[in-house]
Motif scaffolding. Structure first.
Motif, short mmCIF file in Angstrom:
data_model
loop_
_atom_site.label_atom_id
_atom_site.label_comp_id
_atom_site.label_asym_id
_atom_site.label_seq_id
_atom_site.Cartn_x
_atom_site.Cartn_y
_atom_site.Cartn_z
N PRO A 95 0.81 -1.22 0.00
CA PRO A 95 0.00 0.00 0.00
C PRO A 95 0.85 1.27 0.00
N GLY A 96 0.44 2.23 -0.84
CA GLY A 96 1.08 3.53 -0.88
C GLY A 96 2.31 3.64 -1.74
N THR A 97 2.72 2.56 -2.40
CA THR A 97 3.92 2.60 -3.21
C THR A 97 3.86 1.53 -4.31
N GLN A 128 -6.34 -7.72 -18.75
CA GLN A 128 -7.52 -7.46 -17.93
C GLN A 128 -7.19 -7.10 -16.48
N ILE A 129 -6.05 -7.55 -15.97
CA ILE A 129 -5.74 -7.26 -14.57
C ILE A 129 -5.04 -5.90 -14.40
N LEU A 130 -4.47 -5.37 -15.46
CA LEU A 130 -3.76 -4.09 -15.34
C LEU A 130 -4.65 -2.95 -14.84
N ARG A 134 -4.14 -0.47 -11.41
CA ARG A 134 -4.31 0.99 -11.32
C ARG A 134 -5.28 1.34 -10.19
N GLU A 135 -6.39 0.59 -10.10
CA GLU A 135 -7.38 0.82 -9.04
C GLU A 135 -6.78 0.61 -7.65
N ALA A 136 -5.77 -0.26 -7.55
CA ALA A 136 -5.10 -0.49 -6.27
C ALA A 136 -4.10 0.61 -5.94
N GLY A 137 -3.95 1.58 -6.85
CA GLY A 137 -3.08 2.72 -6.59
C GLY A 137 -1.68 2.60 -7.16
N LEU A 138 -1.44 1.60 -7.99
CA LEU A 138 -0.10 1.41 -8.55
C LEU A 138 0.09 2.27 -9.80
N LEU A 180 13.73 -8.94 -14.89
CA LEU A 180 12.74 -8.02 -14.35
C LEU A 180 12.16 -7.18 -15.47
N PHE A 181 10.83 -7.11 -15.50
CA PHE A 181 10.09 -6.30 -16.47
C PHE A 181 9.23 -5.30 -15.72
N ARG A 182 8.87 -4.21 -16.40
CA ARG A 182 7.93 -3.24 -15.82
C ARG A 182 6.91 -2.85 -16.88
N ILE A 183 5.70 -2.59 -16.37
CA ILE A 183 4.63 -2.06 -17.22
C ILE A 183 4.11 -0.81 -16.52
N GLY A 184 4.18 0.31 -17.22
CA GLY A 184 3.63 1.56 -16.69
C GLY A 184 2.12 1.56 -16.80
N LEU A 185 1.48 2.11 -15.80
CA LEU A 185 0.01 2.15 -15.77
C LEU A 185 -0.47 3.57 -15.99
#
Length: 185
Positions: A95-97, A128-130, A134-138, A180-185
């Motif tokens: 949470p928060g980060t 579908q989960i992305l 975002r809704e979780a604040g990520l 390690l991979f990253r996906i921007g939201l």
């Protein structure tokens, strides 16, 4: 066409069948994790499915591959479904980060049953989960894959992922190299 289904008793029998056929939602602990889940289901099926949706991180500590336990993060699982069980995808967060503690390899993990691989189900499940992330604040999500797993790399790339680079897995995961991979939201 696939959908993400919140785990429930109505779908549990197909999940059990997949575990009994040798599939595991855990790509590190494999059969050990599948057997543990079958045991938990046998003891308390409702508690098992309810525990897969834990957005406040209230479930018991997480058992690591080396047998140690760590604090569980908030998160949830969804079952990948067409006209039958196809696999699972999970999201976890701090949470928060968007940062994760060292014992968590990535925000999202997924596993498709072998008899449904190659149909684009993991790609669609990740897509579908992305929005849920975002809704979780990520603001971004991290995912990891083994260097020798080009199918997983494609799933991530098709969803806008970029390769950050190689990393050494923590000892609790047996060490070794991961990507390690990253996906921007």
């Amino acid at each position: 066409m696939i959908t993400l289904v919140r785990p429930d008793l109505d779908h549990l029998d197909r999940y059990i069948e997949a575990l009994e056929r040798g599939w595991s939602p855990d790509n590190i602990r494999l059969k050990v994790a599948a057997d543990e889940q079958l045991q938990r289901i046998a003891v308390d099926a409702l508690g098992f499915v309810n525990g897969l949706d834990d957005p406040e991180g209230k479930q018991p500590p997480l058992k690591m591959p080396d047998g140690t336990t760590m604090r569980r993060l908030p998160g949830f699982h969804r079952w990948i479904w067409d006209d039958d069980f196809c696999g699972s995808i999970s999201l976890r967060w701090e949470p928060g980060t968007s940062a994760l503690p060292p014992h968590v390899l990535g925000h999202i993990g997924y596993a498709v049953v072998p008899w449904k691989e190659g149909r684009g189900y993991a790609t669609e499940a990740l897509r579908q989960i992305l929005p849920m992330a975002r809704e979780a604040g990520l603001e971004e999500v991290s995912l990891t894959a083994n260097p020798g797993n080009p199918a997983s790399h494609r799933v991530i790339y098709k969803n806008g992922g970029t390769l950050v680079g190689p990393f050494t897995k923590p000892d609790v995961y047996g060490g070794g190299e991961g990507w390690l991979f990253r996906i921007g939201l």
